[in-house]
Every structure is written in C-alpha cells, then in structure tokens.
Design a protein around this motif. Structure first.
Motif, PDB file in Angstrom:
ATOM      1  N   TRP A 158       7.849  -0.632  -3.835  1.00 55.18           N
ATOM      2  CA  TRP A 158       7.567  -0.571  -2.394  1.00 55.18           C
ATOM      3  C   TRP A 158       8.381   0.502  -1.570  1.00 55.18           C
ATOM      4  O   TRP A 158       9.426   0.807  -2.230  1.00 55.18           O
ATOM      5  N   TYR A 159       7.901   1.217  -0.604  1.00 52.95           N
ATOM      6  CA  TYR A 159       8.635   2.021   0.193  1.00 52.95           C
ATOM      7  C   TYR A 159       8.084   1.817   1.627  1.00 52.95           C
ATOM      8  O   TYR A 159       7.005   1.110   1.762  1.00 52.95           O
ATOM      9  N   TYR A 160       8.685   2.307   2.751  1.00 55.37           N
ATOM     10  CA  TYR A 160       8.237   1.956   4.115  1.00 55.37           C
ATOM     11  C   TYR A 160       8.135   3.209   4.586  1.00 55.37           C
ATOM     12  O   TYR A 160       8.504   4.276   4.808  1.00 55.37           O
ATOM     13  N   GLU A 161       6.978   3.272   5.590  1.00 57.68           N
ATOM     14  CA  GLU A 161       6.527   4.521   6.322  1.00 57.68           C
ATOM     15  C   GLU A 161       6.700   3.948   7.597  1.00 57.68           C
ATOM     16  O   GLU A 161       6.909   2.729   8.093  1.00 57.68           O
ATOM     17  N   VAL A 162       6.953   4.846   8.492  1.00 56.82           N
ATOM     18  CA  VAL A 162       7.307   4.954   9.976  1.00 56.82           C
ATOM     19  C   VAL A 162       6.140   5.152  10.932  1.00 56.82           C
ATOM     20  O   VAL A 162       5.506   6.230  10.619  1.00 56.82           O
ATOM     21  N   VAL A 209       0.605  -3.501  13.569  1.00 53.04           N
ATOM     22  CA  VAL A 209       2.137  -3.355  13.842  1.00 53.04           C
ATOM     23  C   VAL A 209       2.235  -3.273  15.403  1.00 53.04           C
ATOM     24  O   VAL A 209       1.627  -3.142  16.217  1.00 53.04           O
ATOM     25  N   GLU A 210       3.466  -4.178  15.747  1.00 53.22           N
ATOM     26  CA  GLU A 210       3.527  -3.966  17.360  1.00 53.22           C
ATOM     27  C   GLU A 210       4.965  -3.504  17.703  1.00 53.22           C
ATOM     28  O   GLU A 210       6.001  -3.832  17.021  1.00 53.22           O
ATOM     29  N   SER A 211       5.131  -3.021  18.801  1.00 53.39           N
ATOM     30  CA  SER A 211       6.289  -2.198  19.499  1.00 53.39           C
ATOM     31  C   SER A 211       6.157  -2.121  20.910  1.00 53.39           C
ATOM     32  O   SER A 211       5.011  -1.719  21.351  1.00 53.39           O
ATOM     33  N   GLY A 243       3.557   5.962  23.835  1.00 56.30           N
ATOM     34  CA  GLY A 243       4.112   5.641  24.762  1.00 56.30           C
ATOM     35  C   GLY A 243       5.168   4.635  24.574  1.00 56.30           C
ATOM     36  O   GLY A 243       5.598   4.180  25.345  1.00 56.30           O
ATOM     37  N   CYS A 244       5.564   4.411  23.361  1.00 55.18           N
ATOM     38  CA  CYS A 244       6.840   3.655  23.111  1.00 55.18           C
ATOM     39  C   CYS A 244       7.932   4.435  22.189  1.00 55.18           C
ATOM     40  O   CYS A 244       7.512   4.984  21.080  1.00 55.18           O
ATOM     41  N   PRO A 245       9.276   4.504  22.791  1.00 60.23           N
ATOM     42  CA  PRO A 245      10.347   4.979  21.961  1.00 60.23           C
ATOM     43  C   PRO A 245      10.657   4.446  20.621  1.00 60.23           C
ATOM     44  O   PRO A 245      11.331   5.302  19.907  1.00 60.23           O
ATOM     45  N   VAL A 246      10.281   3.265  20.442  1.00 58.14           N
ATOM     46  CA  VAL A 246      10.878   2.389  19.337  1.00 58.14           C
ATOM     47  C   VAL A 246       9.795   2.794  17.952  1.00 58.14           C
ATOM     48  O   VAL A 246       8.680   2.182  18.324  1.00 58.14           O
ATOM     49  N   ALA A 247       9.911   3.012  17.185  1.00 54.69           N
ATOM     50  CA  ALA A 247       9.190   3.056  15.842  1.00 54.69           C
ATOM     51  C   ALA A 247       9.185   2.020  15.267  1.00 54.69           C
ATOM     52  O   ALA A 247       9.872   0.951  15.263  1.00 54.69           O
ATOM     53  N   VAL A 248       8.149   1.743  14.384  1.00 57.25           N
ATOM     54  CA  VAL A 248       7.856   0.532  13.601  1.00 57.25           C
ATOM     55  C   VAL A 248       8.058   0.949  12.289  1.00 57.25           C
ATOM     56  O   VAL A 248       7.055   1.907  11.834  1.00 57.25           O
ATOM     57  N   SER A 249       8.205   0.170  11.333  1.00 56.76           N
ATOM     58  CA  SER A 249       8.315   0.537   9.834  1.00 56.76           C
ATOM     59  C   SER A 249       7.344  -0.353   9.496  1.00 56.76           C
ATOM     60  O   SER A 249       7.434  -1.701   9.558  1.00 56.76           O
TER      61      SER A 249
END
Length: 124
Positions: A81-85, A40-42, A90-96
């Motif tokens: 399916w469900y999504y985890e975060v 995952v990337e953010s 160091g990054c304020p933007v979460a990835v699901s």
C-alpha cells in the motif's frame, strides 16, 4: 467410477491443480487489485475518489482435526500500500487515502487481522 469421471472433468475445466502442485488452490479465486469509489471528507465537505483495494480469496485449509501441535497457516488477500493526497476545493486541509500497488495471498497477521476460524455456520 464417478470419482474418476469427476476428476477428469475437473482436469479438463482447469480446476484441478495438476501433478506436483498439491497442496494448492483447487479453484483459483485469486487475490487482485480492484477499483472502488471511496468517500473522503475534510472541513465538513465530502468528495468521491477512485482508489484500488485488494480483493479476492486465498487458499484456506480447514482440516477435520486440529490438534494443539498442528494449526494450518491461513493466508489472506493482502497488498503493498501507499497513500495519495486529495485536496478538496475550498479546504486547506488535505486528506490522504490508501491505494494498493499490488496484491498477493500472504500469511495472516494477528496484529491487525482476526485469523481464527469463522465462529458461525455457513450454508452449504
């Protein structure tokens, strides 16, 4: 005689579905959850997460004749399916990212999957 011997071997090996179970899988490949590593990337940073996806084969019928009034219903390995975060340091933007709760063989949905026949040749 060879056919009788082969049927007996398949019954003993557990690959024959048994009486009253036809049509059904000749060999149970199964559709099951499988753990995989996903990137995952953010914010320009990437991390690996461990998630679960649905993997396996479902029974497919490929008859000799397919007419305009008969097209066998194909099934695919699908899941709930469900999504985890994930928060990357160091990054304020979460990835699901997706996680499979359970897996099952379900009818092929043409809205998000190609359900037609494989256009190429398969080696025997």
């Amino acid at each position: 005689m060879r056919l009788v011997v082969m049927a007996a071997v398949l019954v003993l090996a557990g690959a024959w579905p048994g009486p009253g179970a036809w049509p059904g899988p000749v060999c149970d490949f199964g559709c099951r959850p499988e753990n995989v590593s996903l990137t995952v990337e953010s914010c320009g940073r990437a991390e690996q997460v461990l998630t679960t996806v649905c993997e396996g084969r479902c029974y497919q019928e490929d008859p000799v004749y397919i007419g305009p009034d008969y097209w066998p219903r194909q099934t695919i390995c699908s899941g709930d399916w469900y999504y985890e975060v994930k928060h990357i340091k160091g990054c304020p933007v979460a990835v699901s990212y997706p996680v499979a709760r359970s897996c099952m063989c379900a009818p092929c949905e043409t809205t998000n999957t190609y359900c037609g026949r494989f256009p190429g040749d398969l080696p025997s």
